[in-house]
Design an enzyme around this catalytic site. Structure first.
Site, PDB file in Angstrom:
ATOM      1  N   HIS A  62       0.829  -1.220   0.000  1.00  0.00           N
ATOM      2  CA  HIS A  62       0.000   0.000   0.000  1.00  0.00           C
ATOM      3  C   HIS A  62       0.859   1.264   0.000  1.00  0.00           C
ATOM      4  O   HIS A  62       0.525   2.250  -0.670  1.00  0.00           O
ATOM      5  CB  HIS A  62      -0.974  -0.027   1.183  1.00  0.00           C
ATOM      6  CG  HIS A  62      -2.017  -1.083   1.020  1.00  0.00           C
ATOM      7  ND1 HIS A  62      -2.255  -2.063   1.959  1.00  0.00           N
ATOM      8  CD2 HIS A  62      -2.877  -1.334  -0.004  1.00  0.00           C
ATOM      9  CE1 HIS A  62      -3.225  -2.860   1.524  1.00  0.00           C
ATOM     10  NE2 HIS A  62      -3.615  -2.437   0.345  1.00  0.00           N
ATOM     11  N   GLU A 106     -15.192   0.771  -5.837  1.00  0.00           N
ATOM     12  CA  GLU A 106     -14.991  -0.658  -5.526  1.00  0.00           C
ATOM     13  C   GLU A 106     -16.232  -1.399  -5.988  1.00  0.00           C
ATOM     14  O   GLU A 106     -17.350  -0.995  -5.668  1.00  0.00           O
ATOM     15  CB  GLU A 106     -14.742  -0.802  -4.017  1.00  0.00           C
ATOM     16  CG  GLU A 106     -14.967  -2.177  -3.421  1.00  0.00           C
ATOM     17  CD  GLU A 106     -14.042  -3.265  -3.966  1.00  0.00           C
ATOM     18  OE1 GLU A 106     -12.821  -3.142  -3.848  1.00  0.00           O
ATOM     19  OE2 GLU A 106     -14.583  -4.259  -4.506  1.00  0.00           O
ATOM     20  N   GLY A 138     -15.246  -0.208 -11.761  1.00  0.00           N
ATOM     21  CA  GLY A 138     -14.301   0.877 -12.001  1.00  0.00           C
ATOM     22  C   GLY A 138     -14.069   1.150 -13.483  1.00  0.00           C
ATOM     23  O   GLY A 138     -13.767   2.285 -13.877  1.00  0.00           O
ATOM     24  N   ASP A 155      -5.869  -0.473  -7.637  1.00  0.00           N
ATOM     25  CA  ASP A 155      -5.569  -1.479  -6.616  1.00  0.00           C
ATOM     26  C   ASP A 155      -6.407  -2.708  -6.927  1.00  0.00           C
ATOM     27  O   ASP A 155      -7.399  -3.001  -6.264  1.00  0.00           O
ATOM     28  CB  ASP A 155      -5.905  -0.901  -5.230  1.00  0.00           C
ATOM     29  CG  ASP A 155      -5.412  -1.799  -4.104  1.00  0.00           C
ATOM     30  OD1 ASP A 155      -4.780  -2.830  -4.379  1.00  0.00           O
ATOM     31  OD2 ASP A 155      -5.684  -1.456  -2.939  1.00  0.00           O
TER      32      ASP A 155
HETATM   33  N1  SAM Z   1      -3.747  -5.809  -3.108  1.00  0.00           N
HETATM   34  C1  SAM Z   1      -4.592  -6.639  -3.767  1.00  0.00           C
HETATM   35  C2  SAM Z   1      -4.012  -7.747  -4.551  1.00  0.00           C
HETATM   36  O1  SAM Z   1      -3.438  -7.564  -5.613  1.00  0.00           O
HETATM   37  O2  SAM Z   1      -4.090  -8.862  -4.058  1.00  0.00           O
HETATM   38  C3  SAM Z   1      -5.806  -6.016  -4.349  1.00  0.00           C
HETATM   39  C4  SAM Z   1      -6.684  -5.804  -3.158  1.00  0.00           C
HETATM   40  S1  SAM Z   1      -8.218  -5.083  -3.277  1.00  0.00           S
HETATM   41  C5  SAM Z   1      -9.056  -6.083  -2.088  1.00  0.00           C
HETATM   42  C6  SAM Z   1      -8.889  -5.557  -4.853  1.00  0.00           C
HETATM   43  C7  SAM Z   1     -10.342  -5.148  -4.991  1.00  0.00           C
HETATM   44  O3  SAM Z   1     -10.647  -4.852  -6.354  1.00  0.00           O
HETATM   45  C8  SAM Z   1     -11.346  -6.224  -4.563  1.00  0.00           C
HETATM   46  O4  SAM Z   1     -11.995  -5.795  -3.402  1.00  0.00           O
HETATM   47  C9  SAM Z   1     -12.316  -6.358  -5.742  1.00  0.00           C
HETATM   48  O5  SAM Z   1     -13.666  -6.486  -5.353  1.00  0.00           O
HETATM   49  C10 SAM Z   1     -12.045  -5.051  -6.502  1.00  0.00           C
HETATM   50  N2  SAM Z   1     -12.380  -5.115  -7.941  1.00  0.00           N
HETATM   51  C11 SAM Z   1     -12.218  -6.152  -8.803  1.00  0.00           C
HETATM   52  N3  SAM Z   1     -12.638  -5.817 -10.020  1.00  0.00           N
HETATM   53  C12 SAM Z   1     -13.077  -4.529  -9.944  1.00  0.00           C
HETATM   54  C13 SAM Z   1     -13.639  -3.621 -10.890  1.00  0.00           C
HETATM   55  N4  SAM Z   1     -13.830  -3.977 -12.165  1.00  0.00           N
HETATM   56  N5  SAM Z   1     -13.979  -2.376 -10.458  1.00  0.00           N
HETATM   57  C14 SAM Z   1     -13.786  -2.009  -9.156  1.00  0.00           C
HETATM   58  N6  SAM Z   1     -13.266  -2.835  -8.228  1.00  0.00           N
HETATM   59  C15 SAM Z   1     -12.909  -4.069  -8.611  1.00  0.00           C
END
Ligand code: SAM
Length: 283
Positions: A62, A106, A138, A155
């Site tokens: 992060h 998110e 997103g 992220d």
């Molecule tokens: N640090 C992390 C990793 O690489 O393992 C990423 C962590 S963060 C929890 C990733 C987040 O992206 C998840 O909560 C997931 O729901 C979200 N996510 C996945 N696809 C997405 C999209 N198209 N738009 C917004 N959020 C999304």
């Protein structure tokens, strides 16, 4: 009886951690969400079987995802975070007092709710008056935005399912449009050991869209191979030069990985990683 959690990271490669307690498990409309308490890494967020963040090593990921692009920008005010539902990225962004607004998009509201409950060390910034969070895709959100943000942070989880489009050329074109004329974005782009083609493809796409592209590295023990890459695209400032003189000092903030010297050093790539950036990879 001992309980162990195993993540299949790649065919032929697994990581296994001793579990002290399973704190939470549910199927959201988007994915399986699990929170474990582990012996080595403390609490761990696992989505669809893949480790996202652990209390022990999340600071590396992060701090590097947020501070490298923000400190490279000379006057960052408005930040967009895509993904990042655990809140760790937002926590780092909000350390910068000059940032006026953080918009987070998110797709899965339950990741935020579960993180608020079980991972308050990460999800501690969602109530900040500078934060607004919306729950939608997103990719769709950013499509029609024009010159709204100074910094965008992607992220994202691994490039599968609803996250696959977060690694596409069209998405990076949307990010370019959504950024102001001196804007900058950074995205996590997986392991140089195991995601060679993805890194080449993303870097090829970003460098054909943005005048300045770069790749930087950090060590995240629970991610496959430990060596992790971030790709950055910038319209004006060269992030490889290190933090801008105008960047607020991060000293005294209790950071454990990011420092101006680490910022500069992270762009110095071993030859095998440099080679990934020169390869021809078809999307
Ligand atoms: N640090 C992390 C990793 O690489 O393992 C990423 C962590 S963060 C929890 C990733 C987040 O992206 C998840 O909560 C997931 O729901 C979200 N996510 C996945 N696809 C997405 C999209 N198209 N738009 C917004 N959020 C999304």
């Amino acid at each position: 009886m001992e309980v162990w959690f195993t993540e299949l990271q790649y065919p032929g490669l697994k990581i296994t951690c001793k579990v002290l307690q399973t704190l939470h498990r549910e199927m959201s409309p988007f994915q399986e969400i699990v929170v474990l308490d582990t012996e080595r890494f403390g609490r761990m967020l696992v989505l669809d079987g893949a480790i996202q963040a652990t209390i022990a090593d999340e600071f590396v990921y992060h701090e590097m995802l947020a501070h490298v692009p923000i400190c490279s920008h000379h006057d960052p005010k408005d930040v967009l975070i895509i993904g990042g539902g655990d809140g760790g990225c937002a926590r780092e962004v909000l350390r910068h007092q000059q940032i006026e607004s953080v918009t987070q998009v998110e797709i899965d509201q339950r990741v935020v709710e579960v993180s608020r409950h079980f991972l308050p060390e990460l999800a501690c910034s969602f109530d900040s008056p500078r934060m607004s969070v919306c729950f939608e895709d997103g990719i769709a959100f950013v499509k029609d935005k024009e010159a709204c943000y100074d910094v965008i942070l992607v992220d994202a989880p691994d490039p599968v399912g609803v996250a696959a489009g977060l690694f596409s050329r069209e998405f990076y074109e949307s990010l370019y449009r959504a950024l102001r004329p001196d804007g900058i974005f950074a995205a996590q782009t997986e392991s140089p050991f195991f995601n060679k083609d993805l890194i080449g493809m993303v870097y090829g796409g970003v460098s054909s869209i943005f005048p300045i592209a770069g790749l930087y590295l950090a060590n995240v023990p629970t991610y496959p191979s430990g060596l992790w890459s971030f790709t950055i695209g910038s319209k004006k400032y060269d992030p490889a030069q290190g933090p801008a003189e105008t960047a607020g000092s991060m000293a005294g903030q209790g950071l454990r990985y990011y420092a101006p010297e680490v910022h500069r050093a992270a762009f110095i790539l071993p030859p095998f990683v440099q080679a990934l950036l020169k390869q021809e990879v078809k999307p």
